[in-house]
Design an enzyme around this catalytic site. Structure first.
Site: not given
Length: 433
Positions: A238-239, A242-244, A308, A361
């Protein structure tokens, strides 16, 4: 604009939000387009007033005995910004663009803004229908956790170690006075000004050169706890933007392969530019193509799969205060169904001996521990890694994080009150080899 005119503008924006039932950002943008005389400082100050009011909407309404936009702003000035009745009265003179003078009732209420007898969901400024869920997780601390979520969030940056070292990045941003993160070795934190205005980091040379990225410290920690290692095969299922994915690439020193996928192709759009700016070379974006299975060749091969997951975002209320008043039970039910589906899908890509990291989150057990328990009931070949063991990925700060966070068999929960981060749940599961 004088301060009293900014308050009038905030009342006007909040009235628009209430009447048209739309996000605060849209209402603020439209107000700015219709009032081009207002400078950037004015617009930022008005946005700060609006968002602070939304942060403390329940307690402001309780103090004022009313939920009108005017009452909410006046109540916020008392309960969040700490202005006394005389200071608020001076801002409400009724002259030119100032709000009309305080009524006797308003003066009386602002003279004694007491929340001691208010229900927990009012003291904590969160929707009443979520109280049972938050009490299930935090027990008697639910109101205190809510108050922490109603505060302003700092601006967190992640140092991109493909391009810079933390000390060098901190020196390059010294004029913004960043401080090292509490737990993440990659984090720099910038405290916002008195009106909640963040500096324009995206215009800084360090950002433009890809040396830093905007990313909450909790999000950084979640990626570190997943332990992506150089040379591994990794799927970010679940990009999104693309932070992670970018953090994984740095933690892997550009070695190995990361497959970035999201079911909504629109979310992936920013990733392409961000990959280039960050100097990332080991990411392959897999965009959805209709009914075609673009991930079929990855089944049973991944050393690490990150989910995510889409969620209600209850952990990000500091940054999105209007979202907490717009979320509804139906949205929670929808997210729970989506999470169960994607988590079960993710398990198919993990190789024997590999890891599955589930991150949200959210602060709600329905989206966190309950989802992990449901997967474990279906897949006996997966077992949770103890949160205290997972936290060791942070090195010396791992024990401190495990002590500060709320831990369970299923995972680790960070909150603004406990860890000073956004709210993040992290569960790392290992598949039997």
């Amino acid at each position: 604009m004088i301060p009293s005119a900014r308050i009038s503008a905030a009342i006007e924006v909040l009235a628009d939000i209430a009447a048209r039932r739309r996000p605060a950002g849209e209402a603020l943008k439209d107000w700015g387009l219709g009032h081009r005389f207002a400078g950037s400082g004015d617009r930022a100050a008005i946005a700060g007033l609006v968002y602070d009011t939304l942060r403390r909407r329940a307690s402001a309404a309780h103090v004022m005995g009313s939920e009108t936009p005017r009452a909410l702003v006046l109540g916020m000035l008392a309960v969040m910004r700490g202005l006394d009745a005389a200071a608020i009265a001076a801002l409400c003179s009724g002259e030119r663009f100032a709000p009309s003078p305080l009524s006797p009732e308003e003066q009386a209420r602002l003279a004694a803004p007491d929340l001691s007898g208010a229900p927990p969901f009012v003291q904590g400024d969160y929707p009443q229908w979520l109280h049972a869920s938050l009490r299930h997780v935090f027990a008697a601390d639910a109101a205190e956790e809510g108050r922490a979520l109603a505060a302003r969030a700092p601006l967190d940056l992640r140092v991109n170690t493909l391009k810079a070292e933390p000390d060098a990045a901190r020196a390059a941003l010294a004029h913004l006075h960043p401080e090292p993160g509490r737990f993440s070795p990659l984090a720099l934190r910038i405290v916002l000004d008195a009106e909640g205005k963040a500096p324009p980091v995206s215009a800084e040379p360090a950002f433009l050169k890809g040396e830093v990225e905007v990313q909450d410290e909790g999000s950084q920690i979640a990626a570190i706890l997943a332990r992506p290692a150089p040379g591994e095969q990794v799927l970010d299922l679940c990009a999104g933007a693309g932070g992670k994915t970018l953090e994984f690439a740095a933690l892997m020193d550009n070695k190995g392969q990361i497959y970035a996928y999201d079911a909504d192709i629109r979310r992936l759009k920013p990733l392409h530019e961000r990959v280039a700016r960050a100097g990332v070379r080991n990411v392959q974006v897999r965009s959805p193509r209709g009914a075609e299975d673009v991930l079929g060749d990855l089944e049973g091969r991944m050393d690490l799969v990150l989910v995510d997951a889409p969620c209600t975002g209850t952990g990000t209320w500091r940054r999105n205060p209007d979202a907490k008043w717009r979320v509804r039970p139906g949205a929670l039910a929808q997210r729970i169904a989506e999470q169960a589906k994607v988590l079960e899908q993710a398990a198919h890509y993990v190789r024997p001996g590999g890891r599955l990291a589930y991150v949200t989150c959210s602060l709600l057990d329905e989206e966190n521990g309950a989802q992990v328990r449901a997967l474990l009931a279906k897949r006996s070949d997966f077992h949770p890694i103890a949160p205290t063991d997972a936290a060791l990925a942070l090195g010396a700060q791992g024990a401190a994080l495990a002590a500060a966070a709320l831990t369970s068999r299923e995972g680790l929960l960070m909150t603004p009150r406990r860890t000073g981060t956004d709210g993040f749940f992290v569960s790392v599961l290992r598949r039997e080899g």
